[in-house]
Structures are given as structure tokens and as C-alpha cells.
Write a protein that holds these residues in place. Structure first.
Motif, PDB file in Angstrom:
ATOM      1  N   SER A 188     -31.207 -49.441  77.875  1.00 43.54           N
ATOM      2  CA  SER A 188     -30.715 -48.335  77.048  1.00 43.54           C
ATOM      3  C   SER A 188     -30.572 -47.025  77.821  1.00 43.54           C
ATOM      4  O   SER A 188     -30.242 -46.005  77.236  1.00 43.54           O
ATOM      5  CB  SER A 188     -31.657 -48.110  75.861  1.00 43.54           C
ATOM      6  OG  SER A 188     -32.938 -47.772  76.322  1.00 43.54           O
ATOM      7  N   ARG A 189     -30.820 -47.064  79.131  1.00 46.61           N
ATOM      8  CA  ARG A 189     -30.756 -45.817  79.903  1.00 46.61           C
ATOM      9  C   ARG A 189     -29.520 -45.788  80.795  1.00 46.61           C
ATOM     10  O   ARG A 189     -29.141 -46.820  81.359  1.00 46.61           O
ATOM     11  CB  ARG A 189     -31.995 -45.691  80.801  1.00 46.61           C
ATOM     12  CG  ARG A 189     -33.270 -45.477  80.040  1.00 46.61           C
ATOM     13  CD  ARG A 189     -33.211 -44.135  79.308  1.00 46.61           C
ATOM     14  NE  ARG A 189     -33.922 -44.189  78.055  1.00 46.61           N
ATOM     15  CZ  ARG A 189     -35.211 -43.925  77.914  1.00 46.61           C
ATOM     16  NH1 ARG A 189     -35.914 -43.575  78.947  1.00 46.61           N
ATOM     17  NH2 ARG A 189     -35.790 -44.002  76.744  1.00 46.61           N
ATOM     18  N   SER A 216     -23.559 -53.433  72.748  1.00 47.87           N
ATOM     19  CA  SER A 216     -23.371 -52.971  71.380  1.00 47.87           C
ATOM     20  C   SER A 216     -21.934 -52.502  71.192  1.00 47.87           C
ATOM     21  O   SER A 216     -21.486 -51.574  71.870  1.00 47.87           O
ATOM     22  CB  SER A 216     -24.341 -51.816  71.103  1.00 47.87           C
ATOM     23  OG  SER A 216     -23.901 -51.070  69.992  1.00 47.87           O
ATOM     24  N   ASN A 255     -35.028 -45.644  85.935  1.00 47.24           N
ATOM     25  CA  ASN A 255     -35.324 -46.633  84.887  1.00 47.24           C
ATOM     26  C   ASN A 255     -34.338 -47.789  84.876  1.00 47.24           C
ATOM     27  O   ASN A 255     -34.730 -48.957  84.762  1.00 47.24           O
ATOM     28  CB  ASN A 255     -35.301 -45.967  83.511  1.00 47.24           C
ATOM     29  CG  ASN A 255     -36.486 -45.049  83.315  1.00 47.24           C
ATOM     30  OD1 ASN A 255     -36.842 -44.314  84.215  1.00 47.24           O
ATOM     31  ND2 ASN A 255     -37.098 -45.110  82.155  1.00 47.24           N
ATOM     32  N   GLY A 260     -35.167 -51.638  85.674  1.00 41.38           N
ATOM     33  CA  GLY A 260     -34.922 -52.634  84.631  1.00 41.38           C
ATOM     34  C   GLY A 260     -34.143 -53.825  85.165  1.00 41.38           C
ATOM     35  O   GLY A 260     -34.474 -54.984  84.892  1.00 41.38           O
ATOM     36  N   LEU A 289     -37.983 -57.346  76.321  1.00 38.82           N
ATOM     37  CA  LEU A 289     -38.491 -56.308  77.233  1.00 38.82           C
ATOM     38  C   LEU A 289     -37.461 -55.174  77.269  1.00 38.82           C
ATOM     39  O   LEU A 289     -36.297 -55.395  77.600  1.00 38.82           O
ATOM     40  CB  LEU A 289     -38.698 -56.872  78.650  1.00 38.82           C
ATOM     41  CG  LEU A 289     -39.898 -57.817  78.834  1.00 38.82           C
ATOM     42  CD1 LEU A 289     -39.915 -58.379  80.253  1.00 38.82           C
ATOM     43  CD2 LEU A 289     -41.217 -57.099  78.547  1.00 38.82           C
ATOM     44  N   ASN A 290     -37.892 -53.990  76.870  1.00 34.83           N
ATOM     45  CA  ASN A 290     -36.979 -52.837  76.801  1.00 34.83           C
ATOM     46  C   ASN A 290     -37.136 -51.954  78.031  1.00 34.83           C
ATOM     47  O   ASN A 290     -38.241 -51.707  78.495  1.00 34.83           O
ATOM     48  CB  ASN A 290     -37.286 -52.010  75.550  1.00 34.83           C
ATOM     49  CG  ASN A 290     -37.122 -52.797  74.273  1.00 34.83           C
ATOM     50  OD1 ASN A 290     -37.891 -53.708  74.008  1.00 34.83           O
ATOM     51  ND2 ASN A 290     -36.118 -52.457  73.489  1.00 34.83           N
ATOM     52  N   PHE A 291     -35.998 -51.456  78.513  1.00 36.59           N
ATOM     53  CA  PHE A 291     -36.008 -50.548  79.677  1.00 36.59           C
ATOM     54  C   PHE A 291     -35.084 -49.371  79.429  1.00 36.59           C
ATOM     55  O   PHE A 291     -34.093 -49.509  78.762  1.00 36.59           O
ATOM     56  CB  PHE A 291     -35.552 -51.298  80.935  1.00 36.59           C
ATOM     57  CG  PHE A 291     -36.554 -52.333  81.365  1.00 36.59           C
ATOM     58  CD1 PHE A 291     -37.633 -51.982  82.150  1.00 36.59           C
ATOM     59  CD2 PHE A 291     -36.411 -53.648  80.950  1.00 36.59           C
ATOM     60  CE1 PHE A 291     -38.566 -52.938  82.528  1.00 36.59           C
ATOM     61  CE2 PHE A 291     -37.347 -54.599  81.326  1.00 36.59           C
ATOM     62  CZ  PHE A 291     -38.423 -54.251  82.116  1.00 36.59           C
ATOM     63  N   VAL A 343     -27.411 -51.223  75.222  1.00 39.25           N
ATOM     64  CA  VAL A 343     -27.236 -50.373  74.039  1.00 39.25           C
ATOM     65  C   VAL A 343     -27.237 -48.910  74.464  1.00 39.25           C
ATOM     66  O   VAL A 343     -27.727 -48.561  75.543  1.00 39.25           O
ATOM     67  CB  VAL A 343     -28.341 -50.604  72.972  1.00 39.25           C
ATOM     68  CG1 VAL A 343     -28.331 -52.043  72.478  1.00 39.25           C
ATOM     69  CG2 VAL A 343     -29.716 -50.234  73.529  1.00 39.25           C
ATOM     70  N   GLY A 344     -26.707 -48.054  73.603  1.00 41.34           N
ATOM     71  CA  GLY A 344     -26.713 -46.619  73.866  1.00 41.34           C
ATOM     72  C   GLY A 344     -26.080 -46.295  75.211  1.00 41.34           C
ATOM     73  O   GLY A 344     -25.092 -46.904  75.625  1.00 41.34           O
ATOM     74  N   ASP A 345     -26.688 -45.323  75.911  1.00 42.52           N
ATOM     75  CA  ASP A 345     -26.155 -44.945  77.223  1.00 42.52           C
ATOM     76  C   ASP A 345     -26.418 -46.017  78.274  1.00 42.52           C
ATOM     77  O   ASP A 345     -25.930 -45.898  79.410  1.00 42.52           O
ATOM     78  CB  ASP A 345     -26.758 -43.604  77.670  1.00 42.52           C
ATOM     79  CG  ASP A 345     -26.197 -42.436  76.879  1.00 42.52           C
ATOM     80  OD1 ASP A 345     -25.064 -42.560  76.376  1.00 42.52           O
ATOM     81  OD2 ASP A 345     -26.886 -41.406  76.763  1.00 42.52           O
ATOM     82  N   LEU A 389     -29.013 -57.209  76.865  1.00 44.32           N
ATOM     83  CA  LEU A 389     -28.250 -56.473  75.861  1.00 44.32           C
ATOM     84  C   LEU A 389     -28.222 -54.999  76.268  1.00 44.32           C
ATOM     85  O   LEU A 389     -29.274 -54.398  76.504  1.00 44.32           O
ATOM     86  CB  LEU A 389     -28.915 -56.626  74.480  1.00 44.32           C
ATOM     87  CG  LEU A 389     -28.313 -55.802  73.338  1.00 44.32           C
ATOM     88  CD1 LEU A 389     -26.889 -56.248  73.018  1.00 44.32           C
ATOM     89  CD2 LEU A 389     -29.186 -55.907  72.079  1.00 44.32           C
ATOM     90  N   ASP A 399     -21.741 -48.840  69.986  1.00 40.97           N
ATOM     91  CA  ASP A 399     -22.024 -47.881  71.061  1.00 40.97           C
ATOM     92  C   ASP A 399     -20.882 -47.826  72.077  1.00 40.97           C
ATOM     93  O   ASP A 399     -20.643 -46.787  72.697  1.00 40.97           O
ATOM     94  CB  ASP A 399     -23.345 -48.237  71.756  1.00 40.97           C
ATOM     95  CG  ASP A 399     -24.548 -48.043  70.838  1.00 40.97           C
ATOM     96  OD1 ASP A 399     -24.399 -47.359  69.803  1.00 40.97           O
ATOM     97  OD2 ASP A 399     -25.631 -48.595  71.135  1.00 40.97           O
ATOM     98  N   PHE A 428     -33.701 -58.880  77.769  1.00 41.88           N
ATOM     99  CA  PHE A 428     -33.869 -57.555  78.366  1.00 41.88           C
ATOM    100  C   PHE A 428     -32.910 -56.605  77.660  1.00 41.88           C
ATOM    101  O   PHE A 428     -31.717 -56.916  77.525  1.00 41.88           O
ATOM    102  CB  PHE A 428     -33.562 -57.598  79.867  1.00 41.88           C
ATOM    103  CG  PHE A 428     -34.616 -58.311  80.674  1.00 41.88           C
ATOM    104  CD1 PHE A 428     -34.733 -59.693  80.628  1.00 41.88           C
ATOM    105  CD2 PHE A 428     -35.500 -57.596  81.461  1.00 41.88           C
ATOM    106  CE1 PHE A 428     -35.719 -60.350  81.360  1.00 41.88           C
ATOM    107  CE2 PHE A 428     -36.487 -58.248  82.190  1.00 41.88           C
ATOM    108  CZ  PHE A 428     -36.602 -59.623  82.140  1.00 41.88           C
ATOM    109  N   VAL A 429     -33.419 -55.478  77.208  1.00 42.15           N
ATOM    110  CA  VAL A 429     -32.576 -54.487  76.549  1.00 42.15           C
ATOM    111  C   VAL A 429     -32.527 -53.238  77.427  1.00 42.15           C
ATOM    112  O   VAL A 429     -33.566 -52.649  77.732  1.00 42.15           O
ATOM    113  CB  VAL A 429     -33.113 -54.135  75.145  1.00 42.15           C
ATOM    114  CG1 VAL A 429     -32.224 -53.089  74.492  1.00 42.15           C
ATOM    115  CG2 VAL A 429     -33.194 -55.379  74.277  1.00 42.15           C
TER     116      VAL A 429
END
Lengths: 85, 130, 117
Positions: C9-10, C78, C17, C21, C115-117, C39-41, C37, C81, C6-7
Motif C-alpha cells: 500500500s506504499r 484495486s 517500505n 515489502g 502480510l501488509n507492507f 492498493v492505494g498508492d 495485491l 484505486d 502480500f498487500v
């Protein structure tokens, strides 16, 4: 090989250091604007999104325009698909 | 090859819902199969039968219904996402004592387990996010 | 059985979201091997001291503490990040492994599905 899809310009920042050398990037929706610039990856852009935005003559030379059946084919060649949005 | 698909975007609010439909059609036209399309987040708005776009705009929700029914593809709308956003079948509408139900034909409301099960059993999972 | 990465990123709270997720991750962990994982915000989901009392929404960040109990042991973020946001691991609610670019690429390669969220 992993296929990364990107559907908006800002999403490149989420994945640019996750893309391995042999991975492929597919730009769709507003992500096709990234196709205007030269990127250090193998880059494809979805034709209907490119045409809808009037970008056909404006894309960087490396951006390869593809259709949805090509998108599906690239997914079958990849080990997995990762979507960035 | 067998695909699972995940759709996070609502029709018109996001292009994701339309992109997913184009991808789904291309999967079948290329001779591959789809084990399930899972509508999550705002994607569950696709299953709202009360959507009535202007006549000169694509009826995206109806096109999904026709695709699902015509090709016998399971279109699952996540129950938790649906309830938050007011998409209900008759059972849920009765359970929560709402004035009516609005789940479009061709869609089924079910749990998150359907997303996981589809992801595990498919050869590839493709998400159309927002 | 396929493993799922599961990624996230929000950031939390600005939309649902992130919460949806996490719901998917908790469900996934009941079925198969799942890792996550950030990542980002998405890293901001992990910041400790989130208080939503005045906002009036659910403080779902408390559920991250249960990930280990759900069998989710691969929890990573990350490193670039993390640094870009001026954070360090002490700012987080739970213990998280930091991965550089090569580490994240390997993490993705080592799972069957993403699966990205």
C-alpha cells in the motif's frame, strides 16, 4: 470473518472497500480518532489509546471500547488478521 | 492458538512497537502462544541496546528484552533491515569492520525466511505497521 | 501449506517500505504459494519508466518483472484505486489483474495469511 486493524485515520481509505459485511475493525493508536464518527462497520477501539487521547466521552455510540485481551480474542475468532497502516 | 507477530515500528518514533508489546503480553495472558516476533523495517531499532530513554519514559526496548527472555519467546530482527540501520551483533560488526556491536540481549539477527516460516506455521499473523 | 497474500500500500522511493515489502514477497515465494495485491498508492510501485539514476537509489521496480519466475502468479490491484489515480493497466510494468471490491474481498478470503507492507 476477518479482523482489520487500523492505526491511523488515512489508512481507512486503503481498506474501506475491502471490509466485508461480517468483518470487524479494530482501531488502535491514532486510528482511534476514526471512532469519533459513525462507520458502516462493526468497530472496536483500544481502551488505552482512547483514554490517552481523551476521547472516552467523544466516541460515536457504535464504537465499542475494548482491551488488548479482547483484541486477542477477536483475532482467535477471525479467520485471519489484516493490518492497515 | 499460536500467534506470529510482525513489528515495523521503532520505539518512540512510532507507537507500533509499544502496541505490539501490549498485544504480545495479552496473547500469553489469554493462554495462547507466540511462535516468533519478527522485527522488520524500522522495527529492528527495538533491538538496539544503546537506546537510553529519559528515566520518566518507558524503556520499551528493555521491556521487549524482558518479555522475550522471561517468556522464552524468539525475538528476531531482520538482518537486511538491521544492517541498513546499524543494528549489529558481534559477527556482523566484525564482518563489516564496524567499531562495535549493539544487539540487545534477547534478540537474534536472522533472515526474512524466519518471517515466512513463522507466518506459515502460526494460526494467526498480526502485523504492527507504521 | 499456508498461502500468503502480500498487500502493498506504499508508494516507492519515498521510504524503503515498498522495497522491503518486495524483498519479503520474493522470499515468501521460495517457501509457499504467495500472491500480491496492490492498493492505494501501492499501485505506484508498478508504474513503468521509473528511473532512479539521478536519485541514486536502487530501482527495485525492475524486480517486479521476475515475479512470474518466482512463481507468483496471483498479481492483482484495486480497480477503484487505479481509476482514482487516472491510471490504466497499460501504465504498468507487468500484467496485473484488476479487482473490484467484491473481487478483492474474495482474494483476501482465498489466502490463509495476509502480510501488509
Amino acid at each position: 470473518m476477518i479482523v482489520h486493524t487500523i492505526n491511523k485515520v488515512s489508512a481507512l481509505g486503503l481498506c474501506d472497500n475491502l471490509v466485508a459485511e461480517d468483518d470487524k475493525i479494530i482501531l488502535l493508536e491514532d486510528g482511534v480518532y476514526l471512532g469519533l464518527q459513525s462507520l458502516p462497520f462493526s468497530v472496536f477501539a483500544i481502551r488505552c489509546d482512547v483514554d490517552a487521547r481523551g476521547l472516552r466521552g467523544l466516541l460515536a455510540a457504535q464504537t465499542e471500547v475494548i482491551d488488548y485481551d479482547d483484541f486477542v480474542h477477536l483475532c482467535t475468532e477471525a479467520d485471519k488478521v489484516c493490518s492497515w497502516f | 492458538m499460536n500467534f506470529a507477530m510482525v513489528v515495523h515500528g521503532a520505539p518512540y518514533s512510532s507507537e507500533a512497537c509499544l502496541s505490539a508489546l501490549k498485544f504480545a503480553r495479552a496473547v500469553l495472558e489469554s493462554g495462547h502462544s507466540i511462535n516468533r516476533v519478527f522485527f522488520y523495517h524500522d522495527g529492528v531499532h527495538t533491538a538496539n541496546s544503546l537506546i537510553a530513554p529519559p528515566q520518566d519514559e518507558a524503556p520499551i526496548s528493555e521491556q521487549w528484552q524482558e518479555f522475550g527472555i522471561g517468556n522464552n519467546i524468539e525475538l528476531i530482527a531482520c538482518i537486511a533491515s538491521c544492517l541498513r540501520r546499524g543494528v549489529m551483533d558481534e559477527t556482523e560488526a566484525n564482518r563489516y569492520e564496524k567499531s562495535g556491536s549493539n544487539l540487545a540481549s534477547g534478540f537474534t539477527i536472522s533472515g526474512l525466511g524466519q518471517l515466512i516460516d513463522a507466518s506459515i506455521s502460526a494460526d494467526r499473523v498480526v502485523t504492527f505497521g507504521v | 501449506m499456508s498461502s500468503i497474500l502480500f498487500v502493498f500500500s506504499r508508494p516507492p522511493h519515498g521510504s524503503i517500505n515498498a522495497q522491503e515489502g518486495l524483498d519479503a514477497l520474493l522470499m515468501g515465494s521460495a517457501f509457499t504459494t504467495c500472491s500480491v495485491l496492490f492498493v492505494g498508492d501501492g499501485l505506484m510501485q508498478l508504474v513503468s519508466g521509473q528511473s532512479t539514476d539521478d536519485l541514486g537509489t536502487k530501482n527495485f521496480s525492475l524486480s517486479f518483472g521476475a515475479l512470474k519466475d518466482y512463481g507468483v502468479t496471483g498479481i492483482a490491484c484495486s480497480e477503484p484505486d487505479l481509476v482514482a489515480r487516472g491510471l490504466n493497466k497499460d501504465d504498468f510494468l507487468i500484467e496485473v489483474e484488476t479487482l473490484n471490491a467484491a473481487g478483492m474481498q474474495a482474494f483476501i478470503r482465498n489466502h490463509d495469511k495476509v502480510l501488509n507492507f
